[in-house]
Motif scaffolding. Structure first.
Motif, short mmCIF file in Angstrom:
data_model
loop_
_atom_site.label_atom_id
_atom_site.label_comp_id
_atom_site.label_asym_id
_atom_site.label_seq_id
_atom_site.Cartn_x
_atom_site.Cartn_y
_atom_site.Cartn_z
N SER A 151 0.85 -1.20 0.00
CA SER A 151 0.00 0.00 0.00
C SER A 151 0.88 1.25 0.00
O SER A 151 2.07 1.18 0.33
CB SER A 151 -0.92 0.00 1.23
OG SER A 151 -0.15 -0.01 2.42
N PRO A 152 0.33 2.42 -0.39
CA PRO A 152 1.13 3.65 -0.50
C PRO A 152 1.90 4.03 0.77
O PRO A 152 2.96 4.65 0.68
CB PRO A 152 0.09 4.71 -0.85
CG PRO A 152 -0.96 3.95 -1.59
CD PRO A 152 -1.03 2.61 -0.92
N SER A 153 1.38 3.65 1.95
CA SER A 153 2.09 4.00 3.19
C SER A 153 3.45 3.33 3.27
O SER A 153 4.32 3.77 4.04
CB SER A 153 1.24 3.62 4.41
OG SER A 153 0.97 2.23 4.41
N MET A 154 3.68 2.26 2.49
CA MET A 154 4.98 1.59 2.50
C MET A 154 6.06 2.42 1.81
O MET A 154 7.22 2.05 1.78
CB MET A 154 4.86 0.22 1.81
CG MET A 154 4.05 -0.79 2.60
SD MET A 154 4.86 -1.34 4.12
CE MET A 154 6.09 -2.48 3.46
N ALA A 155 5.66 3.59 1.26
CA ALA A 155 6.64 4.51 0.68
C ALA A 155 7.23 5.44 1.73
O ALA A 155 8.13 6.23 1.41
CB ALA A 155 5.99 5.34 -0.43
N ALA A 156 6.76 5.37 2.96
CA ALA A 156 7.29 6.22 4.03
C ALA A 156 8.76 5.90 4.26
O ALA A 156 9.16 4.74 4.29
CB ALA A 156 6.49 6.02 5.31
N ARG A 157 9.57 6.94 4.44
CA ARG A 157 11.01 6.77 4.62
C ARG A 157 11.37 6.96 6.09
O ARG A 157 11.86 8.02 6.50
CB ARG A 157 11.79 7.75 3.76
CG ARG A 157 11.67 7.51 2.27
CD ARG A 157 12.55 8.43 1.46
NE ARG A 157 12.51 8.11 0.04
CZ ARG A 157 13.28 7.20 -0.55
NH1 ARG A 157 14.18 6.55 0.16
NH2 ARG A 157 13.17 6.96 -1.84
N THR B 55 12.67 3.42 2.16
CA THR B 55 11.23 3.24 2.24
C THR B 55 10.97 1.93 2.99
O THR B 55 11.82 1.04 3.04
CB THR B 55 10.58 3.17 0.85
OG1 THR B 55 11.06 2.00 0.17
CG2 THR B 55 10.90 4.41 0.03
N ARG B 56 9.79 1.83 3.55
CA ARG B 56 9.45 0.61 4.28
C ARG B 56 9.48 -0.61 3.36
O ARG B 56 9.89 -1.69 3.76
CB ARG B 56 8.07 0.77 4.92
CG ARG B 56 8.05 1.83 6.02
CD ARG B 56 6.64 2.11 6.51
NE ARG B 56 6.65 3.09 7.59
CZ ARG B 56 5.54 3.58 8.16
NH1 ARG B 56 4.34 3.17 7.74
NH2 ARG B 56 5.64 4.45 9.14
N VAL C 197 5.34 10.72 9.66
CA VAL C 197 6.56 10.28 8.96
C VAL C 197 6.55 10.85 7.55
O VAL C 197 5.49 11.02 6.93
CB VAL C 197 6.65 8.74 8.91
CG1 VAL C 197 6.82 8.17 10.31
CG2 VAL C 197 5.42 8.14 8.25
N PRO C 198 7.73 11.18 7.00
CA PRO C 198 7.80 11.72 5.63
C PRO C 198 7.49 10.65 4.60
O PRO C 198 7.85 9.48 4.76
CB PRO C 198 9.25 12.20 5.52
CG PRO C 198 10.00 11.36 6.50
CD PRO C 198 9.06 11.10 7.64
N ILE C 199 6.83 11.05 3.52
CA ILE C 199 6.47 10.10 2.48
C ILE C 199 6.45 10.80 1.12
O ILE C 199 6.11 11.98 1.02
CB ILE C 199 5.08 9.47 2.77
CG1 ILE C 199 4.75 8.38 1.74
CG2 ILE C 199 3.99 10.54 2.78
CD1 ILE C 199 3.50 7.60 2.06
#
Length: 334
Positions: free
Chosen positions: A101-107, A113-114, A235-237
């Motif tokens: 999901s898009p939240s896995m792009a959080a750094r 990224t996750r 968290v930044p994304i």
């Protein structure tokens, strides 16, 4: 990488080089020459003192020696021995269920990224557990098996690296992911089967509830290990929608349902892990691999790779270079 030689006695031929050098400087191999000195009545004899000329002479000699040494090495039969562990019985089947999901792009995982952090940790575990069959299920608003359990690590790693954030939608259908993985593990003959669910969110999509999927896994003796990834809070994304190409950048309020993940693990005989960093993530997956490893019978197969042609080609190239320097640059006849 050369690890040995089939005929090491051939290296005695290298003794010819120092013997010839000694004889040459002793004058025993002096060539017959007819010197021709060009000079005027009052001047000194002509001498070629060019640094480039002297360097070319030295380089040509080095090339000839290198060519001879490489030829001797080729005669010695350079080989490398590769030992490969061949399993004769089936090990564990591990199906990774990975949230995309898009939240896995959080750094927030050491600048990664996750998703990339999870991919790296999965790769490490798969490398360690070579005897286990590894499979992969991607989860978004839907769930899809990316690669069924396989021992072919090249295929597995290629498919793992090809995952794209958001390609299955912007939700997290955790129940669908678990149940899909279960259906692909039911028919395997492995003595040990487990699912490793890696997510940073809550179940918010799909027609199957995670508890129902956990019951299905438990009914087929499949352990489910759950791993909550990332830090809670802002968290930044930065995320590029694969369908529209739109770029989303900013901050994400991150959280995951820790209680649900714990319950899934407990009800299936697995364990829950929380990971906020690379070290914790890799330690969690390493612990899972240790708990789910299955005893296997195996033997070592040795394969020899010969480098005769390669080393002989090097010898030929060095000889050609030496000849070109002597004949084309120094204009020597022999």
């Amino acid at each position: 990488m050369i690890t040995g030689f089939e005929h090491p006695a051939a290296f005695w031929l290298l003794c010819v080089v120092p013997v010839l050098l000694i004889l040459k400087y002793a004058g025993a191999l002096r060539q017959l020459r007819f010197p021709l000195t060009l000079a005027d009545w009052h001047g000194a004899a002509f001498r070629w003192k060019s640094a480039a000329h002297r360097s070319a002479v030295v380089l040509s000699r080095v090339c000839w020696i290198a060519a001879y040494a490489a030829a001797v090495a080729a005669l010695a039969g350079p080989v490398s021995v590769v030992r490969e562990k061949v399993y004769t019985s089936r090990g564990a089947d591990i199906m990774f269920v990975l949230d995309t999901s898009p939240s896995m792009a959080a750094r927030d995982i050491a600048g990664r990224t996750r998703l990339s952090a999870a991919q790296r940790a999965i790769r490490i575990l798969a490398e360690q557990e070579r005897g286990a069959a590894a499979g992969l299920t991607a989860v978004g608003s839907e769930a899809a098996v990316v690669v069924p359990p396989t021992l072919d690590r090249d295929v597995f790693f290629d498919r793992l690296d090809s995952l794209v954030i958001g390609e299955l939608g912007d939700g997290s259908a955790l129940g669908m992911g678990i149940s899909t993985a279960v259906y692909h593990l039911i028919g395997t003959a492995s003595p040990t089967k487990c699912i490793v669910l890696i997510t940073d969110g809550e179940n918010n999509a799909g027609a199957v509830h995670p508890n129902t999927a956990a019951e299905l896994a438990a009914a087929h003796d499949i352990s489910v290990y759950t791993l909550g990834l990332g830090t809670a809070g802002s968290v930044p994304i930065e995320y590029v929608d694969p369908k529209t190409g739109n770029v989303f950048s900013g901050y994400l309020e991150s959280r995951f349902d820790e209680e649900l993940l714990r319950r899934i693990a407990q009800n299936t005989g697995g364990m829950y892990y929380g990971a906020e960093g690379i070290a914790e993530l890799e330690a969690a997956l390493s612990a899972i691999g240790a708990q789910e490893s299955a005893a296997q019978s195996f033997y070592y197969r040795s394969t020899q790779v010969r480098y005769y042609d390669t080393v002989l080609l090097i010898a030929g190239c060095a000889a050609v270079l030496a000849w070109c320097i002597r004949r084309l640059y120094l204009k020597e006849l022999v």
